[in-house]
Each structure stands twice: as C-alpha cells, then as structure tokens.
Design a protein around this motif. Structure first.
Motif, PDB file in Angstrom:
ATOM      1  N   TRP A 196       0.798  -1.228   0.000  1.00 55.06           N
ATOM      2  CA  TRP A 196       0.000   0.000   0.000  1.00 55.06           C
ATOM      3  C   TRP A 196       0.825   1.270   0.000  1.00 55.06           C
ATOM      4  N   ASN A 197       2.114   1.180   0.274  1.00 55.06           N
ATOM      5  CA  ASN A 197       2.971   2.359   0.136  1.00 55.06           C
ATOM      6  C   ASN A 197       3.207   2.725  -1.325  1.00 55.06           C
ATOM      7  N   GLU A 198       2.980   1.771  -2.231  1.00 54.73           N
ATOM      8  CA  GLU A 198       3.289   1.978  -3.643  1.00 54.73           C
ATOM      9  C   GLU A 198       2.066   2.114  -4.547  1.00 54.73           C
ATOM     10  N   ILE A 199       0.881   1.730  -4.087  1.00 47.07           N
ATOM     11  CA  ILE A 199      -0.321   1.688  -4.922  1.00 47.07           C
ATOM     12  C   ILE A 199      -1.422   2.536  -4.300  1.00 47.07           C
ATOM     13  N   SER A 200      -2.052   3.374  -5.102  1.00 48.70           N
ATOM     14  CA  SER A 200      -3.150   4.205  -4.591  1.00 48.70           C
ATOM     15  C   SER A 200      -4.480   3.447  -4.670  1.00 48.70           C
ATOM     16  N   PRO A 201      -5.449   3.844  -3.848  1.00 44.43           N
ATOM     17  CA  PRO A 201      -6.769   3.214  -3.924  1.00 44.43           C
ATOM     18  C   PRO A 201      -7.394   3.325  -5.317  1.00 44.43           C
ATOM     19  N   ASP A 202      -7.199   4.461  -5.971  1.00 46.93           N
ATOM     20  CA  ASP A 202      -7.746   4.623  -7.321  1.00 46.93           C
ATOM     21  C   ASP A 202      -7.131   3.629  -8.299  1.00 46.93           C
ATOM     22  N   GLU A 203      -5.844   3.366  -8.150  1.00 48.69           N
ATOM     23  CA  GLU A 203      -5.193   2.382  -9.030  1.00 48.69           C
ATOM     24  C   GLU A 203      -5.723   0.978  -8.770  1.00 48.69           C
ATOM     25  N   ILE A 204      -5.986   0.669  -7.512  1.00 45.62           N
ATOM     26  CA  ILE A 204      -6.550  -0.637  -7.174  1.00 45.62           C
ATOM     27  C   ILE A 204      -7.927  -0.781  -7.807  1.00 45.62           C
ATOM     28  N   LEU A 205      -8.763   0.236  -7.633  1.00 44.46           N
ATOM     29  CA  LEU A 205     -10.108   0.202  -8.215  1.00 44.46           C
ATOM     30  C   LEU A 205     -10.063   0.090  -9.728  1.00 44.46           C
TER      31      LEU A 205
ATOM     32  N   ALA B 237      -4.217  -9.582  -8.943  1.00 47.85           N
ATOM     33  CA  ALA B 237      -3.186  -9.587  -7.892  1.00 47.85           C
ATOM     34  C   ALA B 237      -1.794  -9.534  -8.519  1.00 47.85           C
ATOM     35  N   ASP B 238      -1.574 -10.336  -9.561  1.00 50.38           N
ATOM     36  CA  ASP B 238      -0.268 -10.334 -10.232  1.00 50.38           C
ATOM     37  C   ASP B 238       0.072  -8.962 -10.799  1.00 50.38           C
ATOM     38  N   MET B 239      -0.897  -8.315 -11.432  1.00 52.17           N
ATOM     39  CA  MET B 239      -0.649  -7.006 -12.028  1.00 52.17           C
ATOM     40  C   MET B 239      -0.375  -5.943 -10.957  1.00 52.17           C
ATOM     41  N   LEU B 240      -1.132  -5.983  -9.872  1.00 50.59           N
ATOM     42  CA  LEU B 240      -0.921  -5.011  -8.798  1.00 50.59           C
ATOM     43  C   LEU B 240       0.434  -5.214  -8.118  1.00 50.59           C
ATOM     44  N   ILE B 241       0.805  -6.469  -7.884  1.00 49.46           N
ATOM     45  CA  ILE B 241       2.099  -6.754  -7.267  1.00 49.46           C
ATOM     46  C   ILE B 241       3.235  -6.333  -8.201  1.00 49.46           C
ATOM     47  N   ARG B 242       3.094  -6.597  -9.484  1.00 48.78           N
ATOM     48  CA  ARG B 242       4.121  -6.180 -10.447  1.00 48.78           C
ATOM     49  C   ARG B 242       4.313  -4.669 -10.412  1.00 48.78           C
ATOM     50  N   THR B 243       3.205  -3.920 -10.401  1.00 49.85           N
ATOM     51  CA  THR B 243       3.295  -2.457 -10.357  1.00 49.85           C
ATOM     52  C   THR B 243       3.992  -1.994  -9.078  1.00 49.85           C
ATOM     53  N   ALA B 244       3.590  -2.550  -7.937  1.00 46.39           N
ATOM     54  CA  ALA B 244       4.202  -2.162  -6.666  1.00 46.39           C
ATOM     55  C   ALA B 244       5.688  -2.504  -6.646  1.00 46.39           C
ATOM     56  N   SER B 245       6.051  -3.662  -7.177  1.00 49.87           N
ATOM     57  CA  SER B 245       7.463  -4.079  -7.208  1.00 49.87           C
ATOM     58  C   SER B 245       8.288  -3.157  -8.085  1.00 49.87           C
ATOM     59  N   GLU B 246       7.739  -2.794  -9.239  1.00 53.34           N
ATOM     60  CA  GLU B 246       8.466  -1.891 -10.133  1.00 53.34           C
ATOM     61  C   GLU B 246       8.682  -0.531  -9.485  1.00 53.34           C
ATOM     62  N   ARG B 247       7.690  -0.038  -8.795  1.00 52.60           N
ATOM     63  CA  ARG B 247       7.814   1.268  -8.140  1.00 52.60           C
ATOM     64  C   ARG B 247       8.760   1.216  -6.951  1.00 52.60           C
ATOM     65  N   GLY B 248       8.746   0.107  -6.231  1.00 56.40           N
ATOM     66  CA  GLY B 248       9.615  -0.026  -5.069  1.00 56.40           C
ATOM     67  C   GLY B 248      11.068  -0.215  -5.442  1.00 56.40           C
TER      68      GLY B 248
ATOM     69  N   ASN C 201      14.629  -1.338  -3.449  1.00 55.22           N
ATOM     70  CA  ASN C 201      14.297  -1.165  -2.032  1.00 55.22           C
ATOM     71  C   ASN C 201      12.889  -1.647  -1.697  1.00 55.22           C
ATOM     72  N   ALA C 202      12.267  -2.392  -2.604  1.00 55.80           N
ATOM     73  CA  ALA C 202      10.910  -2.888  -2.360  1.00 55.80           C
ATOM     74  C   ALA C 202      10.895  -3.704  -1.067  1.00 55.80           C
ATOM     75  N   ASP C 203       9.902  -3.428  -0.241  1.00 56.64           N
ATOM     76  CA  ASP C 203       9.835  -4.050   1.082  1.00 56.64           C
ATOM     77  C   ASP C 203       8.586  -4.900   1.220  1.00 56.64           C
ATOM     78  N   ASN C 204       8.738  -6.206   1.299  1.00 53.66           N
ATOM     79  CA  ASN C 204       7.648  -7.112   1.633  1.00 53.66           C
ATOM     80  C   ASN C 204       6.345  -6.765   0.928  1.00 53.66           C
ATOM     81  N   ILE C 205       6.318  -6.925  -0.362  1.00 55.86           N
ATOM     82  CA  ILE C 205       5.115  -6.640  -1.137  1.00 55.86           C
ATOM     83  C   ILE C 205       4.271  -7.907  -1.173  1.00 55.86           C
ATOM     84  N   SER C 206       3.217  -7.920  -0.362  1.00 53.58           N
ATOM     85  CA  SER C 206       2.326  -9.073  -0.248  1.00 53.58           C
ATOM     86  C   SER C 206       0.892  -8.623  -0.451  1.00 53.58           C
ATOM     87  N   LEU C 207       0.108  -9.479  -1.097  1.00 54.69           N
ATOM     88  CA  LEU C 207      -1.277  -9.129  -1.406  1.00 54.69           C
ATOM     89  C   LEU C 207      -2.119 -10.387  -1.468  1.00 54.69           C
ATOM     90  N   LEU C 208      -3.306 -10.315  -0.904  1.00 53.87           N
ATOM     91  CA  LEU C 208      -4.282 -11.393  -1.007  1.00 53.87           C
ATOM     92  C   LEU C 208      -5.605 -10.769  -1.412  1.00 53.87           C
TER      93      LEU C 208
END
Length: 118
Positions: A53-62, A75-86, A89-96
């Motif tokens: 959630w440090n890397e993805i906005s609520p609007d992007e999730i919606l 989930a795969d697309m959101l995690i990929r986006t967060a990983s690329e932005r992080g 230094n990406a820190d524990n990007i987990s999503l369910l």
C-alpha cells in the motif's frame, strides 16, 4: 469496492507499521482489531502489507479491479506495479484478494469468529 472508494482519502492511515514483525515475534504486544460488517455476494477483500500500500493508490486498485480478469491476474498485475515502483528497495510486497461468494454460511462463520473462548 464502494467502501474503498469512500475511504480512499485515508487509505493506509489506520495501518500501524511493523504489524507483521510484531505478529512474528517482535517485542511489542499485539492487540487485534476485530470489526463486523455486512457482506454481500461478490464483495472483495484485499489484505496487503505496507510494502504494497505504500506503492499503490486506492484509485489504481479500483481501476485494476474494474478490468476483466481473474483475481489472480489482478493480484499479479498489482504486485508487479508495486514491485516496479519499489525498485531495489521494495519491502515485503504481499497481497491477497478474496471474493465472498455466498451468504449462506456467513452467520455460522461469524459466530465462530466472534466467540470469546479463543
């Protein structure tokens, strides 16, 4: 998703840092927060780490969840986006992501979850 839309201005404000660390044996006491709310068929749950959630906005999730595709795909697309932005230094990007499919078993499940003897 409606609740996420309504709360997008405060997304992440209620999450406390280091919750995962504390749950895994950190020195701070953990006090669980338990809430109850009504559910409708097809409601979505999103459980994520602060690294997500440090890397993805609520609007992007919606926006992502409104596109066609399976929950796994989203989930795969959101995690990929967060990983690329992080970056490095990406820190524990987990999503369910989970979808509530039926109202039939909910009362029995809620009784078990809200029992005081655990």
């Amino acid at each position: 998703m409606t609740e996420l839309q309504q709360q997008s201005a405060t997304f992440g404000d209620s999450a406390e840092s280091n919750q995962l660390y504390m749950c895994l044996g950190g020195s701070n006491d953990v006090v669980p927060e338990i809430n109850a709310a009504g559910l409708n068929c097809n409601d979505l749950f999103l459980l994520c780490s602060d690294g997500f959630w440090n890397e993805i906005s609520p609007d992007e999730i919606l926006q992502q969840l409104s596109l066609p595709g399976t929950l796994q795909y989203h989930a795969d697309m959101l995690i990929r986006t967060a990983s690329e932005r992080g970056g490095e230094n990406a820190d524990n990007i987990s999503l369910l992501l989970a979808r509530h499919k039926s109202d039939k078993r909910l009362p029995r499940l809620m009784k078990r979850l809200l029992r005081k003897d655990y």
